[in-house]
Design a protein around this motif. Sequence first.
Motif, PDB file in Angstrom:
ATOM      1  N   ARG A 185      -2.681  -0.128  -6.749  1.00  0.00           N
ATOM      2  CA  ARG A 185      -1.767  -0.936  -7.347  1.00  0.00           C
ATOM      3  C   ARG A 185      -1.587  -2.226  -6.286  1.00  0.00           C
ATOM      4  O   ARG A 185      -1.161  -3.248  -6.744  1.00  0.00           O
ATOM      5  CB  ARG A 185      -0.320  -0.314  -7.198  1.00  0.00           C
ATOM      6  CG  ARG A 185       0.797  -0.852  -7.878  1.00  0.00           C
ATOM      7  CD  ARG A 185       1.894  -0.168  -7.902  1.00  0.00           C
ATOM      8  NE  ARG A 185       2.027   0.905  -8.853  1.00  0.00           N
ATOM      9  CZ  ARG A 185       2.837   1.871  -9.185  1.00  0.00           C
ATOM     10  NH1 ARG A 185       4.153   1.829  -8.267  1.00  0.00           N
ATOM     11  NH2 ARG A 185       2.794   2.811  -9.996  1.00  0.00           N
ATOM     12  N   ALA A 186      -1.611  -1.899  -4.976  1.00  0.00           N
ATOM     13  CA  ALA A 186      -1.397  -2.974  -4.133  1.00  0.00           C
ATOM     14  C   ALA A 186      -2.620  -4.087  -4.044  1.00  0.00           C
ATOM     15  O   ALA A 186      -2.164  -4.951  -3.951  1.00  0.00           O
ATOM     16  CB  ALA A 186      -1.145  -2.264  -2.641  1.00  0.00           C
ATOM     17  N   ARG A 187      -3.842  -3.581  -4.301  1.00  0.00           N
ATOM     18  CA  ARG A 187      -4.933  -4.386  -4.267  1.00  0.00           C
ATOM     19  C   ARG A 187      -4.848  -5.319  -5.493  1.00  0.00           C
ATOM     20  O   ARG A 187      -5.126  -6.305  -5.479  1.00  0.00           O
ATOM     21  CB  ARG A 187      -6.052  -3.481  -4.407  1.00  0.00           C
ATOM     22  CG  ARG A 187      -7.385  -4.615  -4.348  1.00  0.00           C
ATOM     23  CD  ARG A 187      -8.675  -3.466  -4.261  1.00  0.00           C
ATOM     24  NE  ARG A 187      -8.653  -2.660  -5.308  1.00  0.00           N
ATOM     25  CZ  ARG A 187      -9.036  -3.101  -6.544  1.00  0.00           C
ATOM     26  NH1 ARG A 187      -9.350  -4.217  -7.089  1.00  0.00           N
ATOM     27  NH2 ARG A 187      -9.187  -2.094  -7.518  1.00  0.00           N
ATOM     28  N   ALA A 188      -4.508  -4.670  -6.620  1.00  0.00           N
ATOM     29  CA  ALA A 188      -4.344  -5.477  -7.873  1.00  0.00           C
ATOM     30  C   ALA A 188      -3.238  -6.364  -7.731  1.00  0.00           C
ATOM     31  O   ALA A 188      -3.418  -7.673  -8.318  1.00  0.00           O
ATOM     32  CB  ALA A 188      -4.059  -4.358  -9.018  1.00  0.00           C
ATOM     33  N   ARG A 232     -11.157  -2.304   0.086  1.00  0.00           N
ATOM     34  CA  ARG A 232     -10.914  -1.249  -0.966  1.00  0.00           C
ATOM     35  C   ARG A 232     -10.997  -0.038  -0.388  1.00  0.00           C
ATOM     36  O   ARG A 232     -11.916   0.413   0.531  1.00  0.00           O
ATOM     37  CB  ARG A 232     -12.125  -1.483  -1.914  1.00  0.00           C
ATOM     38  CG  ARG A 232     -11.650  -0.436  -3.033  1.00  0.00           C
ATOM     39  CD  ARG A 232     -13.161  -0.555  -4.028  1.00  0.00           C
ATOM     40  NE  ARG A 232     -12.998  -1.842  -4.901  1.00  0.00           N
ATOM     41  CZ  ARG A 232     -12.517  -2.230  -5.999  1.00  0.00           C
ATOM     42  NH1 ARG A 232     -11.792  -1.077  -6.424  1.00  0.00           N
ATOM     43  NH2 ARG A 232     -12.531  -3.194  -6.506  1.00  0.00           N
ATOM     44  N   LEU A 233      -9.886   0.629  -0.420  1.00  0.00           N
ATOM     45  CA  LEU A 233      -9.621   2.082   0.021  1.00  0.00           C
ATOM     46  C   LEU A 233     -10.673   2.969  -0.203  1.00  0.00           C
ATOM     47  O   LEU A 233     -11.246   3.319  -1.391  1.00  0.00           O
ATOM     48  CB  LEU A 233      -8.271   2.544  -0.325  1.00  0.00           C
ATOM     49  CG  LEU A 233      -7.951   3.909   0.614  1.00  0.00           C
ATOM     50  CD1 LEU A 233      -7.854   3.624   2.012  1.00  0.00           C
ATOM     51  CD2 LEU A 233      -6.776   4.742  -0.115  1.00  0.00           C
ATOM     52  N   GLY A 234     -11.345   3.797   1.003  1.00  0.00           N
ATOM     53  CA  GLY A 234     -12.600   4.610   0.424  1.00  0.00           C
ATOM     54  C   GLY A 234     -13.878   4.002   0.438  1.00  0.00           C
ATOM     55  O   GLY A 234     -14.804   4.735   0.467  1.00  0.00           O
ATOM     56  N   GLU A 235     -13.976   2.692   0.689  1.00  0.00           N
ATOM     57  CA  GLU A 235     -15.109   1.904   0.804  1.00  0.00           C
ATOM     58  C   GLU A 235     -15.411   1.344   1.973  1.00  0.00           C
ATOM     59  O   GLU A 235     -16.305   1.525   2.950  1.00  0.00           O
ATOM     60  CB  GLU A 235     -15.243   0.916  -0.305  1.00  0.00           C
ATOM     61  CG  GLU A 235     -15.492   1.597  -1.809  1.00  0.00           C
ATOM     62  CD  GLU A 235     -15.683   0.394  -2.824  1.00  0.00           C
ATOM     63  OE1 GLU A 235     -16.072  -0.625  -2.641  1.00  0.00           O
ATOM     64  OE2 GLU A 235     -15.578   0.908  -4.048  1.00  0.00           O
ATOM     65  N   HIS A 250       0.827  -1.094  -0.130  1.00  0.00           N
ATOM     66  CA  HIS A 250       0.029  -0.113  -0.104  1.00  0.00           C
ATOM     67  C   HIS A 250       1.061   1.193  -0.289  1.00  0.00           C
ATOM     68  O   HIS A 250       0.169   2.237  -0.574  1.00  0.00           O
ATOM     69  CB  HIS A 250      -1.038   0.044   1.182  1.00  0.00           C
ATOM     70  CG  HIS A 250      -0.278   0.063   2.647  1.00  0.00           C
ATOM     71  ND1 HIS A 250       0.633  -0.898   3.083  1.00  0.00           N
ATOM     72  CD2 HIS A 250      -0.221   1.113   3.581  1.00  0.00           C
ATOM     73  CE1 HIS A 250       1.129  -0.287   4.227  1.00  0.00           C
ATOM     74  NE2 HIS A 250       0.608   0.642   4.596  1.00  0.00           N
ATOM     75  N   TYR A 251       2.259   1.327   0.265  1.00  0.00           N
ATOM     76  CA  TYR A 251       3.065   2.395   0.363  1.00  0.00           C
ATOM     77  C   TYR A 251       3.253   2.857  -1.051  1.00  0.00           C
ATOM     78  O   TYR A 251       3.680   3.908  -1.258  1.00  0.00           O
ATOM     79  CB  TYR A 251       4.283   1.881   1.100  1.00  0.00           C
ATOM     80  CG  TYR A 251       4.345   1.756   2.417  1.00  0.00           C
ATOM     81  CD1 TYR A 251       3.816   2.733   3.332  1.00  0.00           C
ATOM     82  CD2 TYR A 251       4.978   0.495   3.133  1.00  0.00           C
ATOM     83  CE1 TYR A 251       3.743   2.523   4.735  1.00  0.00           C
ATOM     84  CE2 TYR A 251       5.062   0.558   4.359  1.00  0.00           C
ATOM     85  CZ  TYR A 251       4.226   1.530   5.179  1.00  0.00           C
ATOM     86  OH  TYR A 251       4.442   1.479   6.513  1.00  0.00           O
ATOM     87  N   LEU A 252       3.231   1.815  -1.988  1.00  0.00           N
ATOM     88  CA  LEU A 252       3.041   2.322  -3.642  1.00  0.00           C
ATOM     89  C   LEU A 252       1.883   2.802  -4.081  1.00  0.00           C
ATOM     90  O   LEU A 252       1.873   3.078  -5.305  1.00  0.00           O
ATOM     91  CB  LEU A 252       3.797   1.132  -4.366  1.00  0.00           C
ATOM     92  CG  LEU A 252       4.943   0.586  -3.727  1.00  0.00           C
ATOM     93  CD1 LEU A 252       5.489  -0.451  -4.762  1.00  0.00           C
ATOM     94  CD2 LEU A 252       6.235   1.706  -3.891  1.00  0.00           C
TER      95      LEU A 252
END
Length: 239
Positions: free
Chosen positions: A161-164, A177-180, A155-157
């Motif tokens: 991208r990290a989730r994918a 998922r960030l924001g959800e 997630h630092y990148l």
Amino acid sequence: MRDPSFRRSLALFRAFLREQDDPHTAYELLARDAADQIERHVRLDGRIVLDVGGGRGYFTREFRRRGAHGYLFEPDPAELAPGRRAGAVVADGYLLPLADGAADVCFSSNVLEHVRDPATFLSELVRVTRPGGLIYVSFTNWLSPWGGHEWAPWHYLGAERARARYERRTGRTAKHRLGENLFAIGVGPTLRHVRERGDVEIVSARSRYWPVFPGAVTRVPVLREFATWNLLLLLRRCP
């Protein structure tokens, strides 16, 4: 296990590494550890304890083993353990179906990073805690090594991208998922918010897992966002 100690931290870290394969062992250990932390401030026997967002109820069951009247409040019915729903209520942490001051202890472990409005969530925990009661809140801050949860530390990148990358590597859809259902909460902003509140006093603000000087790391700006890993707040509701 003594808290803090290297032995305790190592045991928790080893259990944490096996959490995906053996969640029962990991969360049983974490529940005992959390109950020990609470009992340094208040005896659980005979107390009304609310576990808000406690999922499968590991913490609630540990509180009950220690004589507490434990109640689980969980918004997602799918998270509740089958056959173990006695004393569990499907309810949103923003609006708990309880009177003001109903609990002696209000407990929330690793939930705050999953709510869109942490200030409102905290206010509800405070509301249902009696004056003089204890509020236990811990969360994994976004910039900690585990801030991205199952797709950390990539997630630092970048979150997407990290989730994918996680989904390509495992062939599974990422739970978060960030924001959800995961939000970039920080240690510094959270501490400032709590200190500005007039309805609680801070009993302890520390890293939940650090083996040495767990309170010191939370007092160093910038460093605390990476090194705290998991912030533990013990709050006392003001009269």
